[in-house]
Design a protein around this motif. Structure first.
Motif, PDB file in Angstrom:
ATOM      1  N   ASP A 441       0.806  -1.225   0.000  1.00 44.02           N
ATOM      2  CA  ASP A 441       0.000   0.000   0.000  1.00 44.02           C
ATOM      3  C   ASP A 441       0.838   1.275   0.000  1.00 44.02           C
ATOM      4  O   ASP A 441       0.294   2.380   0.010  1.00 44.02           O
ATOM      5  CB  ASP A 441      -0.902   0.042   1.245  1.00 44.02           C
ATOM      6  CG  ASP A 441      -1.761  -1.198   1.337  1.00 44.02           C
ATOM      7  OD1 ASP A 441      -2.160  -1.689   0.261  1.00 44.02           O
ATOM      8  OD2 ASP A 441      -1.997  -1.676   2.462  1.00 44.02           O
ATOM      9  N   GLU A 461      -0.432   9.781   3.064  1.00 39.74           N
ATOM     10  CA  GLU A 461      -0.664  10.272   1.700  1.00 39.74           C
ATOM     11  C   GLU A 461       0.569  11.019   1.203  1.00 39.74           C
ATOM     12  O   GLU A 461       1.143  11.837   1.945  1.00 39.74           O
ATOM     13  CB  GLU A 461      -1.848  11.259   1.605  1.00 39.74           C
ATOM     14  CG  GLU A 461      -3.153  10.814   2.210  1.00 39.74           C
ATOM     15  CD  GLU A 461      -3.201  11.101   3.697  1.00 39.74           C
ATOM     16  OE1 GLU A 461      -3.463  12.255   4.062  1.00 39.74           O
ATOM     17  OE2 GLU A 461      -2.941  10.167   4.486  1.00 39.74           O
ATOM     18  N   PRO A 462       0.953  10.766  -0.054  1.00 40.62           N
ATOM     19  CA  PRO A 462       2.156  11.392  -0.624  1.00 40.62           C
ATOM     20  C   PRO A 462       2.171  12.914  -0.479  1.00 40.62           C
ATOM     21  O   PRO A 462       3.224  13.513  -0.270  1.00 40.62           O
ATOM     22  CB  PRO A 462       2.123  10.972  -2.094  1.00 40.62           C
ATOM     23  CG  PRO A 462       1.293   9.731  -2.115  1.00 40.62           C
ATOM     24  CD  PRO A 462       0.315   9.830  -0.988  1.00 40.62           C
ATOM     25  N   ASP A 463       0.992  13.554  -0.556  1.00 41.82           N
ATOM     26  CA  ASP A 463       0.978  15.014  -0.462  1.00 41.82           C
ATOM     27  C   ASP A 463       1.461  15.513   0.891  1.00 41.82           C
ATOM     28  O   ASP A 463       2.129  16.536   0.994  1.00 41.82           O
ATOM     29  CB  ASP A 463      -0.451  15.544  -0.682  1.00 41.82           C
ATOM     30  CG  ASP A 463      -0.802  15.514  -2.156  1.00 41.82           C
ATOM     31  OD1 ASP A 463       0.112  15.176  -2.946  1.00 41.82           O
ATOM     32  OD2 ASP A 463      -1.959  15.803  -2.494  1.00 41.82           O
ATOM     33  N   ARG A 464       1.081  14.774   1.925  1.00 42.35           N
ATOM     34  CA  ARG A 464       1.514  15.187   3.272  1.00 42.35           C
ATOM     35  C   ARG A 464       3.030  14.981   3.431  1.00 42.35           C
ATOM     36  O   ARG A 464       3.711  15.787   4.059  1.00 42.35           O
ATOM     37  CB  ARG A 464       0.761  14.397   4.345  1.00 42.35           C
ATOM     38  CG  ARG A 464      -0.689  14.843   4.478  1.00 42.35           C
ATOM     39  CD  ARG A 464      -1.375  14.146   5.629  1.00 42.35           C
ATOM     40  NE  ARG A 464      -0.692  14.355   6.881  1.00 42.35           N
ATOM     41  CZ  ARG A 464      -0.613  13.448   7.875  1.00 42.35           C
ATOM     42  NH1 ARG A 464      -1.160  12.252   7.715  1.00 42.35           N
ATOM     43  NH2 ARG A 464       0.018  13.720   8.978  1.00 42.35           N
TER      44      ARG A 464
END
Ligand SMILES: NC(=O)c1ccc[n+]([C@@H]2O[C@H](COP(=O)([O-])OP(=O)(O)OC[C@H]3O[C@@H](n4cnc5c(N)ncnc54)[C@H](O)[C@@H]3O)[C@@H](O)[C@H]2O)c1
Length: 475
Positions: A441, A461-464
């Motif tokens: 995941d 999440e990649p953005d965080r």
């Protein structure tokens, strides 16, 4: 009582050392079990006989002989005096653990109730601290146990029996200063200092030198230096002739609090850190804290980042102690180093192969390792990168106040708290994606909402993640 002296004596004998167990000698002399004599003749008479026997054993002990002493024997001034020319090792175990081991066992006249036991334990600790040259604990895990010694000026002492001849692997900084203390050695193999030595090419060179020097499976490798030498030397030991014994002699703060223990060994690939390696437990670890006095201040500071990491994971009392340390004086660090070792040993004991709990030790390392890769292993010391990684991890944990506190602690030691403009955020993020803790995941992070409460394998999440790294870069 319950510290493991008899077990230590048994294992030292198995390893080939000459061993004298004073309790056993005493029982033979008294002609009855110690508990019976204690009951019959009283504590005073027992102590007199014990001191007499112990002083005689110590006077006759040859260098390298391991003597297991009764826990109360050293309280006698004559015994303390007789110990002087020897190396005194304190098997430091906390009262709860020791009680678990001895509670309800026959033959322990002073371990009949928990309160008396705890009182004795507390009374004796300062005496042991005063007398001991080194503290010791057993690091246990599924594939074995090994002794760890922490103390000042203990490098060359014959603390533990190791197989065959000694082949030292070191780097030029540690070798120049300390290889002599390990003499006699069959060979001393030196690599250049720095992370670049953690490569397959250098590992090949070291193993070819070991071959030419005639190392056999019955000998042992001594890894003398920082985490680089420990990981490289441990890796060579793991694969050379399919495995030879390795003893770790860590000489940096990073290595003394962290990398020398737990058996993870390996080298880097240019693309990713620690990507080639093996689990290979040491046969023993000897952390001589006096070696830290020659460590450059920046290296000492870098090691402090790993101390902060361990203290964050361990929680109180270690966290408060580390947070409040006025400076990093190597002469006063023994207790903190030992507490860090104990924490790591406890974690590895529960999960040697990194399938769950051990991953907590990776706090700050996901982004930290990525920063090392993005800086081509040259821009940042490992500890410095871990410090930056901790800041990102605490932001990702939502522990904003703790992040501020850690930032302040790092800054106070001169450690970086922001990414160098030369480090590209995209390269860091790309390297995060290669992290070994990647599952189906995504990459699993270690998060820590408060000291002592880590969670592992948290996919974020990649953005965080991007925001946390950008924040480090001041963007
Ligand atoms: N295996 C593990 O579990 C584990 C855990 C943490 C870190 N590590 C690894 O450890 C490495 C970092 O270790 P490090 O910070 O010890 O770096 P290092 O081994 O590069 O040592 C730092 C510097 O100090 C010098 N040095 C060593 N001892 C000295 C002494 N007593 N006096 C003067 N100079 C001395 C070295 O030559 C080097 O220049 C990284 O590769 C990291 O991945 C491994």
């Amino acid at each position: 009582m319950g510290a493991g002296k008899s077990r230590t004596a048994r294992l030292a004998r198995k390893g080939g050392a000459e061993v004298v167990d004073v309790d056993a000698e005493l029982e033979a002399e008294l002609g009855s079990p110690i508990a019976d004599f204690f009951e019959r003749a009283g504590e005073e008479e027992f102590r007199r006989r014990e001191a007499e026997r112990t002083v005689a054993v110590l006077a006759a002990a040859k260098p390298g002989t391991i003597v297991a002493l009764g826990g109360g024997a050293v309280l006698q001034p004559a015994v303390a005096e007789a110990l002087r020319p020897h190396t005194a090792v304190w098997l430091d175990v906390d009262a709860d653990r020791a009680w678990e081991r001895v509670a309800g066992k026959d033959g322990r006249p002073l371990a009949r109730d928990r309160e008396t036991f705890a009182r004795l334990h507390a009374e004796r600790r300062p005496v042991y601290r005063e007398l001991a040259d080194a503290r010791m604990l057993w690091a246990e895990s599924a594939s074995g146990a090994y002794p760890v010694f922490v103390g000042s000026r203990i490098l060359g002492r014959p603390l533990w029996p190791l197989p065959g001849r000694r082949f030292v692997v070191t780097d030029s900084n540690a070798g120049l200063r300390y290889a002599e203390a390990l003499a006699p050695s069959a060979a001393v193999i030196e690599v250049d200092p720095g992370e670049q030595a953690k490569s397959l090419a250098v590992a090949e060179r070291v193993m070819r030198q070991l071959t030419r020097a005639g190392m056999s499976r019955h000998d042992h490798l001594a890894a003398l230096g920082g985490g680089v030498v420990g990981d490289l030397g441990g890796f060579c030991a793991a694969v050379f002739q399919r495995g030879v014994a390795v003893a770790q002699y860590p000489t940096t703060l990073v290595a003394q609090v962290d990398s020398a223990y737990g058996g993870k060994t390996g080298v880097d690939l240019p693309e990713a850190k620690n990507y080639v390696g093996a689990y290979h437990l040491p046969a023993a670890v000897v952390a001589d804290t006096a070696t830290l006095t020659t460590l450059p201040p920046e290296e000492l500071a870098a090691g402090f980042a790993e101390v902060i990491k361990t203290a964050l994971l361990a929680g109180d009392p270690l966290w408060s102690e580390v947070r409040d340390l006025a400076g990093i004086d190597p002469a006063g660090l023994d207790e903190v180093i030992f507490a860090c070792v104990r924490h790591k040993a406890d974690v590895v004991a529960r999960d040697e192969r990194d399938s769950g709990h051990r991953q907590s030790l990776n706090l700050g390392h996901t982004v930290g390792h990525a920063i090392e890769v993005a800086g081509a292993y040259r821009r940042y010391r490992h500890g410095e990168a871990v410090g930056l990684g901790l800041l990102a991890a605490l932001r990702l944990s939502g522990a904003d106040e703790l992040r501020d506190e850690v930032e302040e602690l790092l800054a106070r030691r001169g450690l970086p708290t922001a990414l160098d403009p030369g480090i590209d955020v995209e390269s860091v993020l790309a390297a995060v994606e290669h992290d070994k803790k990647r599952g189906p995941d995504g990459v699993g992070f270690v998060v820590l909402e408060e000291p002592g409460a880590a969670r592992t394998g948290v996919v974020i999440e990649p953005d965080r993640v991007r925001l946390a790294v950008q924040e480090l870069a001041g963007r």
